[in-house]
Design an enzyme around this catalytic site. Structure first.
Site, PDB file in Angstrom:
ATOM      1  N   ARG A 180      10.069   7.846  -0.158  1.00  0.00           N
ATOM      2  CA  ARG A 180       9.518   8.577  -1.290  1.00  0.00           C
ATOM      3  C   ARG A 180       8.036   8.325  -1.529  1.00  0.00           C
ATOM      4  O   ARG A 180       7.255   9.260  -1.668  1.00  0.00           O
ATOM      5  CB  ARG A 180      10.239   8.193  -2.601  1.00  0.00           C
ATOM      6  CG  ARG A 180      11.432   9.004  -2.931  1.00  0.00           C
ATOM      7  CD  ARG A 180      12.423   8.123  -3.672  1.00  0.00           C
ATOM      8  NE  ARG A 180      12.816   7.063  -2.770  1.00  0.00           N
ATOM      9  CZ  ARG A 180      13.774   7.226  -1.862  1.00  0.00           C
ATOM     10  NH1 ARG A 180      14.436   8.326  -1.808  1.00  0.00           N
ATOM     11  NH2 ARG A 180      14.067   6.253  -1.017  1.00  0.00           N
ATOM     12  N   THR A 181       7.653   7.062  -1.622  1.00  0.00           N
ATOM     13  CA  THR A 181       6.278   6.766  -2.044  1.00  0.00           C
ATOM     14  C   THR A 181       5.290   7.268  -0.996  1.00  0.00           C
ATOM     15  O   THR A 181       4.304   7.940  -1.320  1.00  0.00           O
ATOM     16  CB  THR A 181       6.115   5.250  -2.278  1.00  0.00           C
ATOM     17  OG1 THR A 181       7.207   4.806  -3.080  1.00  0.00           O
ATOM     18  CG2 THR A 181       4.811   4.937  -2.973  1.00  0.00           C
ATOM     19  N   LYS A 189      -1.782  -7.111  17.039  1.00  0.00           N
ATOM     20  CA  LYS A 189      -2.636  -8.039  17.815  1.00  0.00           C
ATOM     21  C   LYS A 189      -3.102  -9.211  16.958  1.00  0.00           C
ATOM     22  O   LYS A 189      -3.884 -10.035  17.397  1.00  0.00           O
ATOM     23  CB  LYS A 189      -3.868  -7.290  18.336  1.00  0.00           C
ATOM     24  CG  LYS A 189      -3.563  -6.130  19.243  1.00  0.00           C
ATOM     25  CD  LYS A 189      -4.883  -5.444  19.628  1.00  0.00           C
ATOM     26  CE  LYS A 189      -4.628  -4.003  20.050  1.00  0.00           C
ATOM     27  NZ  LYS A 189      -5.859  -3.195  19.974  1.00  0.00           N
ATOM     28  N   ARG A 220       1.037  -0.266   0.595  1.00  0.00           N
ATOM     29  CA  ARG A 220       2.305  -0.959   0.283  1.00  0.00           C
ATOM     30  C   ARG A 220       2.388  -2.162   1.207  1.00  0.00           C
ATOM     31  O   ARG A 220       2.090  -2.064   2.405  1.00  0.00           O
ATOM     32  CB  ARG A 220       3.507  -0.063   0.506  1.00  0.00           C
ATOM     33  CG  ARG A 220       4.811  -0.880   0.457  1.00  0.00           C
ATOM     34  CD  ARG A 220       6.041  -0.045   0.479  1.00  0.00           C
ATOM     35  NE  ARG A 220       6.206   0.649  -0.793  1.00  0.00           N
ATOM     36  CZ  ARG A 220       7.321   1.291  -1.131  1.00  0.00           C
ATOM     37  NH1 ARG A 220       8.355   1.315  -0.310  1.00  0.00           N
ATOM     38  NH2 ARG A 220       7.406   1.904  -2.289  1.00  0.00           N
ATOM     39  N   HIS A 259       4.829  -1.933  -9.040  1.00  0.00           N
ATOM     40  CA  HIS A 259       4.921  -0.626  -8.372  1.00  0.00           C
ATOM     41  C   HIS A 259       4.430   0.415  -9.385  1.00  0.00           C
ATOM     42  O   HIS A 259       5.200   1.219  -9.916  1.00  0.00           O
ATOM     43  CB  HIS A 259       6.377  -0.371  -7.970  1.00  0.00           C
ATOM     44  CG  HIS A 259       6.578   0.727  -6.975  1.00  0.00           C
ATOM     45  ND1 HIS A 259       5.617   1.665  -6.662  1.00  0.00           N
ATOM     46  CD2 HIS A 259       7.664   1.049  -6.195  1.00  0.00           C
ATOM     47  CE1 HIS A 259       6.101   2.504  -5.745  1.00  0.00           C
ATOM     48  NE2 HIS A 259       7.333   2.147  -5.452  1.00  0.00           N
TER      49      HIS A 259
HETATM   50  N1   CP Z   1      11.075   4.276  -5.067  1.00  0.00           N
HETATM   51  C1   CP Z   1      10.493   3.929  -3.910  1.00  0.00           C
HETATM   52  O1   CP Z   1       9.525   3.150  -3.872  1.00  0.00           O
HETATM   53  O2   CP Z   1      11.058   4.483  -2.806  1.00  0.00           O
HETATM   54  P1   CP Z   1      10.564   4.273  -1.317  1.00  0.00           P
HETATM   55  O3   CP Z   1      10.781   2.810  -0.986  1.00  0.00           O
HETATM   56  O4   CP Z   1      11.394   5.182  -0.469  1.00  0.00           O
HETATM   57  O5   CP Z   1       9.091   4.588  -1.253  1.00  0.00           O
END
Ligand code: CP
Length: 301
Positions: free
Chosen positions: A52-53, A81, A102, A130
């Site tokens: 999603r993100t 590396k 992320r 998040h």
């Molecule tokens: N909600 C969320 O962060 O989903 P993903 O891990 O799929 O990005």
């Protein structure tokens, strides 16, 4: 606002401004939107799995006329590396206008923001924060409830490792919530977040059974038990499947207008038999990631 790293950094006004921008974007035509980030390059660096993100940031960018630059899969990038995270950020800074990152380590996004002169958006760092998820959660709650203030919210599941919970609880302190934390003892909220609630005089209860608050809540925020973050897999086995909601244990036992949210992905904690009920808002919630992430990119640019 150069970066969006943590809900701890955002005022109530800044939160509401992003939600307002998201609403305006949603109400713009597709043609208009294509000019909003025309000529910009958004880099997406995902050092941890995501559906999603990652995809919604990229879709959000494309729909605003921006181009997207992805870090190659880790196996094919120079991370393999041994290149340091900071060196990677220094390079990507010169290739792009915004860096979306992320990472499995708490604090990685903050480190990226201090390394990069270009804006950094945290797309999830370890068990810490998040913020883009929180802003789309708030957007969904506001859209459904018409307000963010004075709501009763239950957080259920993995409250220890769940960064979406940590971020959202912090943001809610601006809106006078009543919070029910429902988890097994080994997955309770971190003490530093509970201390913060005490400091802000926020009403909360710590429970082990969601049935003890089900008839009182406006929002049921379900979470996945995060197997990947347990240092000891035996501990995971003890709590796996501890909470499962379905038509039988929800319908007729909650408020008529209670909404069920989940950051997704789900494993087995929400039965698919709830998906078509009026309470299930989790797919709509994920869809709201597009306007909210568009608003975030526009804000930092
Ligand atoms: N909600 C969320 O962060 O989903 P993903 O891990 O799929 O990005």
């Amino acid at each position: 606002m150069k970066d969006i790293i943590s809900m701890n950094d955002m005022s109530k006004e800044e939160i509401l401004e992003i939600l307002e921008i998201a609403e305006k974007i949603e109400n713009s035509s597709e043609e208009e939107k294509l000019n909003f980030l025309k000529g910009k390059i958004i880099a997406t660096l995902f050092f941890e799995p995501s559906t999603r993100t990652k995809m919604s940031f990229e879709s959000a960018a494309f729909r605003l006329g921006a181009q997207v630059l992805q870090l190659p899969p880790l196996e094919q990038s120079s991370v393999k590396k041994g290149e340091s995270f900071s060196d990677t950020i220094r390079m990507v800074e010169s290739y792009s206008d915004v860096i979306v990152v992320r990472h499995p380590n708490d604090g990685a996004a903050r480190l990226a923001s201090t390394t990069s002169k270009k804006p950094v958006i945290n797309a999830g760092d370890g068990s810490n924060q998040h913020p883009s998820q929180t802003l789309l959660d708030l957007y969904t709650i506001k859209e459904e409830k018409g307000t963010l203030s004075n709501l009763s919210i239950a957080f259920v599941g993995d409250l220890k490792y769940g960064r979406t919970v940590h971020s959202l609880v912090k943001a809610l302190t601006h809106f006078n919530p009543t919070i029910y934390f429902v988890s097994p003892k080994i997955l309770q909220m971190p003490t530093y977040l509970i201390d913060d609630l005490d400091k802000n005089n926020i009403k909360y209860e710590i429970l082990e059974d969601f049935r003890d608050c089900l008839d009182k809540i406006d929002v049921f925020y379900m979470t996945r038990i995060q197997k990947e973050r347990f240092p000891d897999v035996e501990d995971y086995q003890k709590v796996k499947g501890v909470y499962v909601i379905n038509k039988e244990n929800i319908l007729g036992k909650c408020k008529e207008d209670m909404i069920i949210l989940h950051p997704l992905p789900r494993v087995d904690e929400i039965s698919t038999d709830l998906d078509e009920t009026k309470h299930a808002l989790y797919f709509k919630q994920a869809k709201n990631g597009i306007p909210v992430r568009q608003a975030m990119m526009m804000k930092v640019l």
